[in-house]
Design a protein around this motif. Sequence first.
Motif, PDB file in Angstrom:
ATOM      1  N   GLY A 244       0.632  -1.215   0.181  1.00 24.13           N
ATOM      2  CA  GLY A 244      -0.098  -0.209   0.141  1.00 24.13           C
ATOM      3  C   GLY A 244       0.807   1.315  -0.183  1.00 24.13           C
ATOM      4  N   TRP A 245       0.233   2.258  -0.363  1.00 23.67           N
ATOM      5  CA  TRP A 245       0.930   3.763  -0.448  1.00 23.67           C
ATOM      6  C   TRP A 245       1.007   4.081   1.226  1.00 23.67           C
ATOM      7  N   THR A 246      -0.159   3.695   1.863  1.00 24.75           N
ATOM      8  CA  THR A 246      -0.033   3.792   3.532  1.00 24.75           C
ATOM      9  C   THR A 246       0.026   2.677   4.221  1.00 24.75           C
ATOM     10  N   GLN A 247       1.167   2.808   5.175  1.00 24.51           N
ATOM     11  CA  GLN A 247       1.263   1.395   5.761  1.00 24.51           C
ATOM     12  C   GLN A 247       1.067   1.739   7.373  1.00 24.51           C
ATOM     13  N   PRO A 248       0.749   0.887   8.409  1.00 22.10           N
ATOM     14  CA  PRO A 248       0.614   1.163   9.707  1.00 22.10           C
ATOM     15  C   PRO A 248       2.149   1.568  10.223  1.00 22.10           C
ATOM     16  N   ALA A 249       1.945   2.344  11.139  1.00 27.12           N
ATOM     17  CA  ALA A 249       3.021   2.932  11.662  1.00 27.12           C
ATOM     18  C   ALA A 249       4.161   1.660  12.144  1.00 27.12           C
ATOM     19  N   ASP A 250       3.512   0.964  12.899  1.00 26.13           N
ATOM     20  CA  ASP A 250       4.270  -0.248  13.727  1.00 26.13           C
ATOM     21  C   ASP A 250       5.238  -1.131  12.610  1.00 26.13           C
ATOM     22  N   ARG A 251       4.567  -0.927  11.231  1.00 24.79           N
ATOM     23  CA  ARG A 251       5.505  -1.857  10.209  1.00 24.79           C
ATOM     24  C   ARG A 251       6.760  -0.965   9.843  1.00 24.79           C
ATOM     25  N   PHE A 252       7.013   0.093  10.384  1.00 26.96           N
ATOM     26  CA  PHE A 252       8.437   0.865   9.879  1.00 26.96           C
ATOM     27  C   PHE A 252       9.500   0.084  10.180  1.00 26.96           C
ATOM     28  N   GLY A 253       9.610  -0.614  11.246  1.00 25.64           N
ATOM     29  CA  GLY A 253      10.623  -1.479  11.619  1.00 25.64           C
ATOM     30  C   GLY A 253      11.080  -2.675  10.428  1.00 25.64           C
ATOM     31  N   ARG A 254      10.108  -2.880   9.480  1.00 30.51           N
ATOM     32  CA  ARG A 254      10.413  -3.790   8.541  1.00 30.51           C
ATOM     33  C   ARG A 254      10.805  -3.277   7.482  1.00 30.51           C
ATOM     34  N   LEU A 255      10.883  -2.031   7.351  1.00 26.52           N
ATOM     35  CA  LEU A 255      11.318  -1.299   6.212  1.00 26.52           C
ATOM     36  C   LEU A 255      12.894  -1.349   5.657  1.00 26.52           C
TER      37      LEU A 255
END
Length: 425
Positions: A244-255
């Motif tokens: 998605g263009w928008t991701q849940p904030a808690d997924r940032f650690g997977r970026l």
Amino acid sequence: MLQPRLALAALLLAPVTALPVPAAAQTVAKPVKIDKARIDRMLAAMVKDKRAVGVSAMVWQGGRERYFGAAGLADREANRPMTRDTLVQIFSMTKPVTGVALMQLWEQGKFGLDDPVSRYIPEFADARVYAGKDAAGVPLYRPAARPMTIRDLLRHTGGLTYGGDDNPVDALFRTADPLNLDNDLATLTKRIAGLPLAFDPGTQWRYSASVDIQGRLVEIFSGQTLEAYVRQHVFDPLGMKDSGWTQPADRFGRLAIGYEKTKDGALVRLPEERVKANNFAGHRLTMGGAGIVAPIDDYMRFARMLLNHGTLDGARALKPSTVRLMSTDQLDPRITERYWLPNKGAVGFGFDFAVRVSPPKSAEEARGAVGEFFWDGALSTLFWVDPANDLAAVFFVQRFPFDGTLHHDIREAVYGAGYQGPPGD
């Protein structure tokens, strides 16, 4: 080094590397055989040679996964490895997703491919074309020879640009700032529609913001935002649950973090403030041509749908005839000015895909089979669909500037160094 606000045009304009697809791909008695050890060695070499911090690749062939592998780190500073769960900014690999969404609406009879864009976006009426400068150096403009059509948008022949070149049209594009993240697609489209064209529609191929206009058309024809439409009609049906263009904030650690290769050969971490603010904390601009964040399994599901003629696990995204149309070279032979597209090899261009039209002609050209179609992204990501070998591949990396040698090498690892395509190519 890229500044935090991002040289977005520079990222979007970075030449892409992928392979094409003509009208009908040939069936091969002995498809290319995947050599896992060979691909493993290539991924490891990319990291060892400091061309990338982390890489991953996936190959699907003959109805099953034939390869997944990863090497290096998604975040070097955090010592976080590259895995199949890693989220990646795919930049222009967003374009085929938007193209699929628009062609779904075409299948529903919402528009005709040769309809003028101005029928649905009146600001494109009375378009002007840059016609050089007068004796005093003042730019000259004239009426366009014909209207820009939706077909032009799909194949980058509309006369639009991305603002990255040194000419008056691109200078006006930069001043208009349509890709500003504070714009929505309607504002982006109005700003671009008010600019002169770089050439008459249908006469040249030039990579451009035309897929962002495609995204706006999706909104006009569907009555939904681009993101909402793609979620409902592409991502959810195909099981692309983490895209998605928008991701849940808690997924940032997977970026996976982006890294820029400097002049001295070092890979320097790109600031992630923009992607964190835009993709993980809400955003205003949903570009048709960039912006999706996805894991490799999700994007492979998209590629598998295309390989399977528009269907995946019982979900129909497109008709087989529509996939064939999109993956067939749409460029008239008279369109000889093709910007940097020839750098991708012996390719033409379909609807939001490059299409291979003849076999590789030299060792320097990326391996592939006639009938293949593909696209890539500014941080050097790549995917391709090879009907002749019943194969789809996705390659993930986050390296800037765009590095076509990575694409050459991952294709060589998949196909073998001497691969010229199936008999008859």
